[in-house]
Design a protein around this motif. Structure first.
Motif, PDB file in Angstrom:
ATOM      1  N   PHE A  35       0.774  -1.031  -0.010  1.00 48.98           N
ATOM      2  CA  PHE A  35       0.058  -0.219  -0.022  1.00 48.98           C
ATOM      3  C   PHE A  35       0.749   1.207  -0.170  1.00 48.98           C
ATOM      4  CE2 PHE A  35      -2.563  -3.428   2.111  1.00 48.98           C
ATOM      5  CZ  PHE A  35      -3.791  -3.405   1.283  1.00 48.98           C
ATOM      6  N   GLY A  39       1.220   5.329   5.081  1.00 48.85           N
ATOM      7  CA  GLY A  39       0.088   4.763   5.572  1.00 48.85           C
ATOM      8  C   GLY A  39       0.273   3.647   6.741  1.00 48.85           C
ATOM      9  N   PRO A  40      -0.714   3.348   7.105  1.00 47.44           N
ATOM     10  CA  PRO A  40      -0.705   2.161   8.382  1.00 47.44           C
ATOM     11  C   PRO A  40       0.415   0.950   8.102  1.00 47.44           C
ATOM     12  CG  PRO A  40      -2.857   2.568   7.997  1.00 47.44           C
ATOM     13  CD  PRO A  40      -2.235   3.122   6.938  1.00 47.44           C
ATOM     14  N   THR A  41       0.324   0.411   7.077  1.00 48.30           N
ATOM     15  CA  THR A  41       1.148  -0.887   6.614  1.00 48.30           C
ATOM     16  C   THR A  41       2.646  -0.299   6.782  1.00 48.30           C
ATOM     17  OG1 THR A  41      -0.619  -1.948   5.821  1.00 48.30           O
ATOM     18  CG2 THR A  41       1.595  -3.066   5.379  1.00 48.30           C
ATOM     19  N   ALA A 155      -9.114   0.792   0.923  1.00 52.78           N
ATOM     20  CA  ALA A 155      -7.848   0.771   0.124  1.00 52.78           C
ATOM     21  C   ALA A 155      -8.051  -0.382  -1.113  1.00 52.78           C
ATOM     22  CB  ALA A 155      -6.663   0.383   1.028  1.00 52.78           C
ATOM     23  N   ALA A 159      -8.259  -4.921   1.127  1.00 50.26           N
ATOM     24  CA  ALA A 159      -7.683  -3.958   2.232  1.00 50.26           C
ATOM     25  C   ALA A 159      -8.552  -4.149   3.473  1.00 50.26           C
ATOM     26  CB  ALA A 159      -7.838  -2.669   1.836  1.00 50.26           C
ATOM     27  N   SER A 161      -9.329  -1.785   5.580  1.00 51.35           N
ATOM     28  CA  SER A 161     -10.307  -0.786   5.558  1.00 51.35           C
ATOM     29  C   SER A 161     -11.582  -1.356   4.896  1.00 51.35           C
ATOM     30  CB  SER A 161      -9.817   0.218   4.755  1.00 51.35           C
ATOM     31  OG  SER A 161      -9.086   0.024   3.609  1.00 51.35           O
ATOM     32  N   GLY A 183      -4.122   2.775  -0.995  1.00 47.61           N
ATOM     33  CA  GLY A 183      -3.681   2.747   0.321  1.00 47.61           C
ATOM     34  C   GLY A 183      -4.615   3.609   1.276  1.00 47.61           C
ATOM     35  N   THR A 184      -4.271   3.541   2.520  1.00 46.55           N
ATOM     36  CA  THR A 184      -5.307   4.369   3.429  1.00 46.55           C
ATOM     37  C   THR A 184      -4.541   6.090   3.741  1.00 46.55           C
ATOM     38  OG1 THR A 184      -4.821   3.074   5.112  1.00 46.55           O
ATOM     39  CG2 THR A 184      -6.927   2.761   4.124  1.00 46.55           C
ATOM     40  N   ASP A 201      -9.923   2.585   9.673  1.00 44.60           N
ATOM     41  CA  ASP A 201      -8.459   2.308   9.435  1.00 44.60           C
ATOM     42  C   ASP A 201      -7.612   2.145  10.765  1.00 44.60           C
ATOM     43  OD1 ASP A 201      -6.286   2.192   7.591  1.00 44.60           O
ATOM     44  OD2 ASP A 201      -5.935   4.414   7.853  1.00 44.60           O
ATOM     45  N   GLN A 202      -6.625   1.589  10.561  1.00 41.95           N
ATOM     46  CA  GLN A 202      -5.609   1.032  11.796  1.00 41.95           C
ATOM     47  C   GLN A 202      -5.194   2.413  12.621  1.00 41.95           C
ATOM     48  OE1 GLN A 202      -5.119  -0.297   8.385  1.00 41.95           O
ATOM     49  NE2 GLN A 202      -3.301  -1.710   8.596  1.00 41.95           N
TER      50      GLN A 202
HETATM   51  N1  ASP Z   1      -5.122   0.377   6.056  1.00 39.54           N
HETATM   52  C1  ASP Z   1      -5.012   0.094   4.684  1.00 39.54           C
HETATM   53  C2  ASP Z   1      -5.744  -1.337   4.692  1.00 39.54           C
HETATM   54  O1  ASP Z   1      -6.972  -0.491   4.387  1.00 39.54           O
HETATM   55  C3  ASP Z   1      -3.710  -0.345   4.258  1.00 39.54           C
HETATM   56  C4  ASP Z   1      -2.586   0.653   4.199  1.00 39.54           C
HETATM   57  O2  ASP Z   1      -2.720   1.738   3.683  1.00 39.54           O
HETATM   58  O3  ASP Z   1      -1.608   0.376   4.988  1.00 39.54           O
HETATM   59  O4  ASP Z   1      -5.396  -2.284   4.189  1.00 39.54           O
END
Ligand code: ASP
Length: 323
Positions: A35, A39-41, A155, A159, A161, A183-184, A201-202
Motif C-alpha cells: 500500500f 499509511g499504516p502498513t 484501500a 484491504a 479498510s 492505500g489508506t 483504518d488502523q
Molecule cells: N490500511 C490499509 C488497508 O486498508 C492499508 C494501508 O494503507 O496500509 O488495508
C-alpha cells in the motif's frame, strides 16, 4: 554424460547458494509494502525495517508496490527471485484475497516462505470532521436515512479498510458507495479534505488525527477497549454485537528462499520487535507486538491457514468479489 553435467551444475549451484547464505546479506534488502507510503502498513514496515537494518548490517529498503488491494504486491513477491533480497509485509489481506478474487495470480499458502508475525493493530471508525453524526447512534440513524448519499473510502478489495467497512455495513444493514484508493494514506487525505465521508483504518495511522480532532471518531474495532485510547468505546459495546476486526501483519519471502536466510530474517524480526524504539513507537500508535509464540515461521503458516478458513465464508456471504 548429460546426467553427470546436470549433477555438476547442481553441485555448483548448491555451493554458490551455501556461500551466499554464509555472507548474506551483501547488499540492501527490499521489503515490499502493498500500500501507499505513509499509511499504516508502511509505518509498521519502516519502523521494523530501520531496526532490522542495524541487526542485518544492510539497509532494509521499503518499496511500495501499489494496486488491487495489495494483490499486485503479493503477486510480485510470489514471482520474485528467492535469493534473500526480497521480502514482503502484508496483513489480513493475505487471507481474504482468495475469497475476494476469482482469479488470483498467487497462492498465499504455497508461493511464500513464512518468516514471522509482527504486530496486531486495532482499527478505528472515522468520518470527515463536518460529517453530520457525532456518535454511533447518530451515525447509524444517519446512514440508514441517507445511505445513497454517503461514501466509504477503502484501500480496495483485499484491504482491511474494505473488510472493516464491509462488516460495518452488514452490521447496520446498509450498502454504501465504496471509493477505492491505493492505500489508506491517500484515503485519509481525502477524508481530511472532505472528499469522502467514512473510513475505517488502523490506529497506526489514525491516532494522530483522532488526537488532533481532525476527524469524527466513533469507536474501535477490537473486542475490548485499547490502552492508547482508553475513553473510546468499542463498536461491540455500542450495539454492533461481536464486531471484531484486528489487523495482523506477517512477513514473507518468495517460495524457495533458503531456510538459513529465512531463519536469520526471523531472528532480525524478533530483535526488532524487542528494540525499545520499536516497542515505544508501536505502543504510541496502539499496535501490539505479538507474543514470542507467534514469532515463528510455523506459527505464521498455521495462523494464515486459520484466517483463510475464517474469512472465506464471511466474504462469500457478503457477495463482494472481483473478477
Ligand atoms: N490500511 C490499509 C488497508 O486498508 C492499508 C494501508 O494503507 O496500509 O488495508
Amino acid at each position: 554424460m548429460l546426467f553427470r553435467r546436470t549433477l555438476t551444475t547442481l553441485f555448483a549451484l548448491a555451493a554458490a547458494a551455501a556461500q551466499a547464505q554464509g555472507t548474506w546479506p551483501t547488499k540492501p534488502i527490499t521489503l515490499v509494502v502493498p500500500f501507499a507510503a505513509g499509511g499504516p502498513t508502511d509505518v509498521v514496515a519502516r519502523t521494523l525495517g530501520a531496526s532490522m537494518s542495524k541487526t542485518l548490517g544492510q539497509t532494509v529498503v521499503v518499496e511500495n508496490k501499489l494496486g488491487a488491494g495489495g494483490t499486485v504486491a503479493a503477486n510480485y513477491v510470489a514471482k520474485a527471485a528467492p535469493d534473500g533480497y526480497t521480502f514482503f509485509i502484508h496483513h489480513n489481506g493475505m487471507a481474504t484475497s482468495p475469497a475476494l478474487y476469482r482469479k488470483l495470480s498467487f497462492d498465499p499458502m504455497n508461493d511464500f516462505e513464512f518468516v514471522s508475525q509482527a504486530v496486531e493493530v486495532p482499527m478505528t471508525l472515522l468520518a470527515r470532521k463536518d460529517f453530520p453524526a457525532s456518535n454511533m447512534q447518530e451515525l447509524t440513524a444517519y446512514l440508514k436515512a441517507n445511505k445513497d448519499k454517503v461514501n466509504l473510502a477503502t484501500a480496495g478489495l483485499g484491504a482491511v479498510s474494505q473488510l472493516c467497512g464491509m462488516m460495518f455495513q452488514r452490521a447496520i444493514g446498509v450498502n454504501l458507495t465504496e471509493v477505492p484508493f491505493q492505500g489508506t494514506a491517500p484515503a485519509m487525505n481525502a477524508l481530511l479534505g472532505g472528499q469522502v465521508d467514512l473510513l475505517c483504518d488502523q490506529t497506526t495511522q489514525t491516532i494522530p488525527q483522532i488526537k488532533a480532532g481532525n476527524v469524527k471518531f466513533y469507536g474501535v474495532t477490537t473486542r475490548n477497549r485499547i490502552k492508547v485510547l482508553p475513553a473510546a468505546p468499542t463498536l461491540h459495546e455500542q450495539g454492533l454485537k461481536d464486531f471484531e476486526v484486528v489487523v495482523w501483519h506477517g512477513i514473507y519471502a518468495p517460495k524457495g528462499t533458503p531456510k538459513p536466510i529465512v531463519d536469520r530474517m526471523n531472528a532480525a524480526v524478533r530483535t526488532a520487535l524487542k528494540d525499545p524504539d520499536v516497542v515505544k513507537r508501536m505502543d504510541d500508535l496502539g499496535a501490539e507486538i505479538v507474543p514470542d509464540s507467534k514469532m515463528s515461521s510455523d506459527a505464521l503458516r498455521v495462523w494464515l491457514k486459520a484466517e483463510i478458513d475464517r474469512w472465506g465464508p464471511v466474504i462469500r456471504a457478503s457477495g463482494k468479489f472481483a473478477d
